[in-house]
Each structure stands twice: as C-alpha cells, then as structure tokens.
Design a protein around this motif. Structure first.
Motif, PDB file in Angstrom:
ATOM      1  N   GLU A 147       2.180   2.108 -10.980  1.00 56.32           N
ATOM      2  CA  GLU A 147       3.543   1.609 -11.150  1.00 56.32           C
ATOM      3  C   GLU A 147       3.740   0.270 -10.445  1.00 56.32           C
ATOM      4  O   GLU A 147       4.376  -0.647 -10.987  1.00 56.32           O
ATOM      5  CB  GLU A 147       4.550   2.639 -10.617  1.00 56.32           C
ATOM      6  CG  GLU A 147       4.632   3.928 -11.411  1.00 56.32           C
ATOM      7  CD  GLU A 147       3.468   4.867 -11.130  1.00 56.32           C
ATOM      8  OE1 GLU A 147       3.274   5.823 -11.922  1.00 56.32           O
ATOM      9  OE2 GLU A 147       2.751   4.659 -10.125  1.00 56.32           O
ATOM     10  N   LYS A 148       3.171   0.144  -9.247  1.00 57.94           N
ATOM     11  CA  LYS A 148       3.288  -1.132  -8.524  1.00 57.94           C
ATOM     12  C   LYS A 148       2.489  -2.223  -9.225  1.00 57.94           C
ATOM     13  O   LYS A 148       2.948  -3.371  -9.330  1.00 57.94           O
ATOM     14  CB  LYS A 148       2.795  -0.969  -7.081  1.00 57.94           C
ATOM     15  CG  LYS A 148       3.716  -0.169  -6.191  1.00 57.94           C
ATOM     16  CD  LYS A 148       3.152  -0.064  -4.781  1.00 57.94           C
ATOM     17  CE  LYS A 148       4.017   0.821  -3.907  1.00 57.94           C
ATOM     18  NZ  LYS A 148       3.446   0.991  -2.547  1.00 57.94           N
ATOM     19  N   GLU A 163       0.831  -1.198   0.000  1.00 55.09           N
ATOM     20  CA  GLU A 163       0.000   0.000   0.000  1.00 55.09           C
ATOM     21  C   GLU A 163       0.864   1.247   0.000  1.00 55.09           C
ATOM     22  O   GLU A 163       1.916   1.276   0.643  1.00 55.09           O
ATOM     23  CB  GLU A 163      -0.925  -0.003   1.225  1.00 55.09           C
ATOM     24  CG  GLU A 163      -1.877  -1.198   1.298  1.00 55.09           C
ATOM     25  CD  GLU A 163      -2.950  -1.156   0.210  1.00 55.09           C
ATOM     26  OE1 GLU A 163      -3.122  -0.090  -0.417  1.00 55.09           O
ATOM     27  OE2 GLU A 163      -3.597  -2.193   0.006  1.00 55.09           O
ATOM     28  N   PRO A 164       0.435   2.286  -0.679  1.00 58.29           N
ATOM     29  CA  PRO A 164      -0.752   2.343  -1.538  1.00 58.29           C
ATOM     30  C   PRO A 164      -0.493   1.646  -2.871  1.00 58.29           C
ATOM     31  O   PRO A 164       0.643   1.616  -3.357  1.00 58.29           O
ATOM     32  CB  PRO A 164      -0.969   3.843  -1.736  1.00 58.29           C
ATOM     33  CG  PRO A 164       0.416   4.420  -1.652  1.00 58.29           C
ATOM     34  CD  PRO A 164       1.138   3.598  -0.618  1.00 58.29           C
ATOM     35  N   LYS A 165      -1.558   1.104  -3.470  1.00 56.81           N
ATOM     36  CA  LYS A 165      -1.433   0.404  -4.742  1.00 56.81           C
ATOM     37  C   LYS A 165      -1.448   1.425  -5.882  1.00 56.81           C
ATOM     38  O   LYS A 165      -2.485   1.972  -6.208  1.00 56.81           O
ATOM     39  CB  LYS A 165      -2.566  -0.603  -4.907  1.00 56.81           C
ATOM     40  CG  LYS A 165      -2.543  -1.715  -3.872  1.00 56.81           C
ATOM     41  CD  LYS A 165      -3.731  -2.651  -4.032  1.00 56.81           C
ATOM     42  CE  LYS A 165      -3.702  -3.744  -2.977  1.00 56.81           C
ATOM     43  NZ  LYS A 165      -4.886  -4.629  -3.053  1.00 56.81           N
ATOM     44  N   THR A 166      -0.309   1.662  -6.434  1.00 58.28           N
ATOM     45  CA  THR A 166      -0.176   2.644  -7.518  1.00 58.28           C
ATOM     46  C   THR A 166      -0.127   1.933  -8.874  1.00 58.28           C
ATOM     47  O   THR A 166       0.154   0.731  -8.942  1.00 58.28           O
ATOM     48  CB  THR A 166       1.117   3.463  -7.338  1.00 58.28           C
ATOM     49  OG1 THR A 166       2.236   2.559  -7.451  1.00 58.28           O
ATOM     50  CG2 THR A 166       1.145   4.137  -5.970  1.00 58.28           C
TER      51      THR A 166
END
Length: 282
Positions: free
Chosen positions: A160-161, A155-158
C-alpha cells in the motif's frame, strides 16, 4: 558466420551451440524466478547468454522458442572469483594513482528486495576506496519525505505504501518532469561541488520512461544503467512503477542469486569494468 542482432532460439540451444563450435563451456544457473538458465564461458572466463527481455515471467512453453539476443553477463564470469578479486585489489593501487577526471551517473533498478541497496553500498565503498567521490539518491526520496511529514512512516514498506509513493511520484512527474529534474539536479550539484577528479552517483529509479528522460538531462556525465536481479525478489504488481522494471535494456545486470559474499564480488567486478570503460558501453 555473423549472427543477426536478434534471432529465434532459447538459452539452452544457444549455449550448447556455442560449446559445439568451440566457443566455450556450458554452465547453468537459475533466474530470479528459479527457472533453470544456461549460459557459456569462453576461455578467458567471460560469460555470455541468450537473453529475451521479460522471458523469465513467461510460461515454459513460451520460453521454449523466442526472439532474443546474445549479450555479456559480467556477474556470471567464471572467476575463480575470490582469486581474481585478490588480483584486482592489487590493481586498485594503480587506479588510485590515476585520477582521471570522470563523472558518472548510474541508474539502479530492480524489484523490491533484489539487493539494490546492498549492491550500491558495496560498489560505492569500492569506488571510495579508490579515491572516487560516491553518492546515492532515489527518485522516490522526495515523496517519501512528504509522506513522512504527513505521519506515514517509511518502515515497514508495504504494498500500500509503495502504491502511494508511486502515485505521488507520478503526479509530480506529470508536472514538468519534476521528480526526474530534481533528482538529477541534486546529484549533479553534489558531484560538481566536490573537488575530487572522479565522481560517481547512484540513482535508484523505477520507470523506464523516467530513466530515458534523465539520460537526456545528464549533459556532462557518463550515464550507465544497472538491473539487480534476484530469483526470490518481491514481484510487485500493485503499482505501475514496479511492474515495468524489466521493460528496459540495461547496460549491466547484476545477478544476486547467491549470498552476500558473491554479491560483493559481483559489485567489485562491476566497479573494475566501469573504471576500464571509455565512453558508452558497447
């Protein structure tokens, strides 16, 4: 007259045609992108719609006339939903007493923030209430553990991730379908280790190709696919995994276009329909 499996039309033509032929009552809702969508309810409150895969993303002129098919949509059943749910809860006592030996793997898919986790939580709780063993896992759990160990928090789920997880999962999947095999093996191990007669395992998966492959791995369990839809879900285009979630014909579509109470009722109806199923869904 029996219609062909697929034919050119749109949701409004088919819904109003069904009503004119005395097949039901026209109703309206909105799809996950906010587009107006028409369906119809028969006298039993069963909902049906004219469906074309991926059409919600098309421009209006292209949606006006396209090839599609008629299908059931249980989450839109006319339900006087709360009254029906109370009746179904009474039936749960009967289901609790009938522990048929069943093991079911449910693939759950949908865009980010569509409500997949909440749907699985609700459905899993209903199954557990009826005495079933309920489990959940994700095909991305393994790569998330790797990135966590590397110091990248979930977290946070971006975007890019999500792209990183998708790339890592693709790399592992290229090696002998490692992710799919591992996920199914771990789920089956959990289910077959339990003494409960009835078991259900929810697997969050993205890629249609991986879903089809996992189906070939599941030998001793029933296999069901679910798409959780929401008009304001996050349509991700930064990775191939999220871009292809609609490129599959799912057994169930859970329309999560309202509040948590309605999603809970839709989850409950899904549970009842799965319990009533015998063999592959028609």
């Amino acid at each position: 007259m029996r219609l062909p499996a697929r034919f050119p039309a749109n949701c409004f033509i088919v819904a109003f045609g069904a009503a004119m032929l005395g097949q039901g009552t026209v109703k309206f809702t909105r799809d996950r992108r906010g587009n107006l969508h028409s369906y119809w309810l028969d006298r039993r409150g069963i909902a049906r719609e004219f469906y074309t895969k991926g059409a919600s993303a098309w421009p209006l002129w292209k949606r006006a006339f396209r090839m599609g098919e008629i299908r059931r949509c249980p989450s839109l059943d006319a339900t006087n939903a709360r009254r029906d749910a109370l009746e179904e809860r009474k039936k749960m006592k009967i289901f609790k007493a009938t522990h048929e030996r069943r093991k079911i793997v449910v693939i759950v898919n949908g865009y980010p923030r569509a409500g997949k986790d909440t749907f699985v939580e609700f459905a899993g709780n209903f199954f557990a209430y009826m005495g079933w063993g309920a489990y959940s896992s994700s095909t991305v759990d393994f790569v998330k553990a790797i990135t966590e160990a590397a110091g990248i928090a979930e977290e946070p789920k971006t975007p890019e991730k999500r792209a990183l997880w998708a790339e890592l999962k693709t790399a592992f999947e290229k090696y002998d379908r490692f992710i799919s095999r591992r996920t199914v093996a771990e789920m089956e191990h959990a289910m077959f280790q339990s003494a409960r007669a009835a078991q259900i395992g929810f697997i969050f998966a993205r890629e249609p190709d991986a879903i089809n492959f996992m189906k070939t791995l599941v030998k001793d369990c029933e296999f069901i696919t679910v798409f959780v839809d929401r008009h304001d879900a996050e349509t991700v285009t930064s990775n191939a995994a999220d871009m292809g979630v609609e490129d599959f014909s799912y057994d169930f579509v859970i329309n999560n276009h309202s509040d948590l109470a309605e999603l809970k009722l839709a989850s409950e109806r899904f549970v009842h329909e799965v319990i009533a199923m015998k063999g592959p869904r028609q």
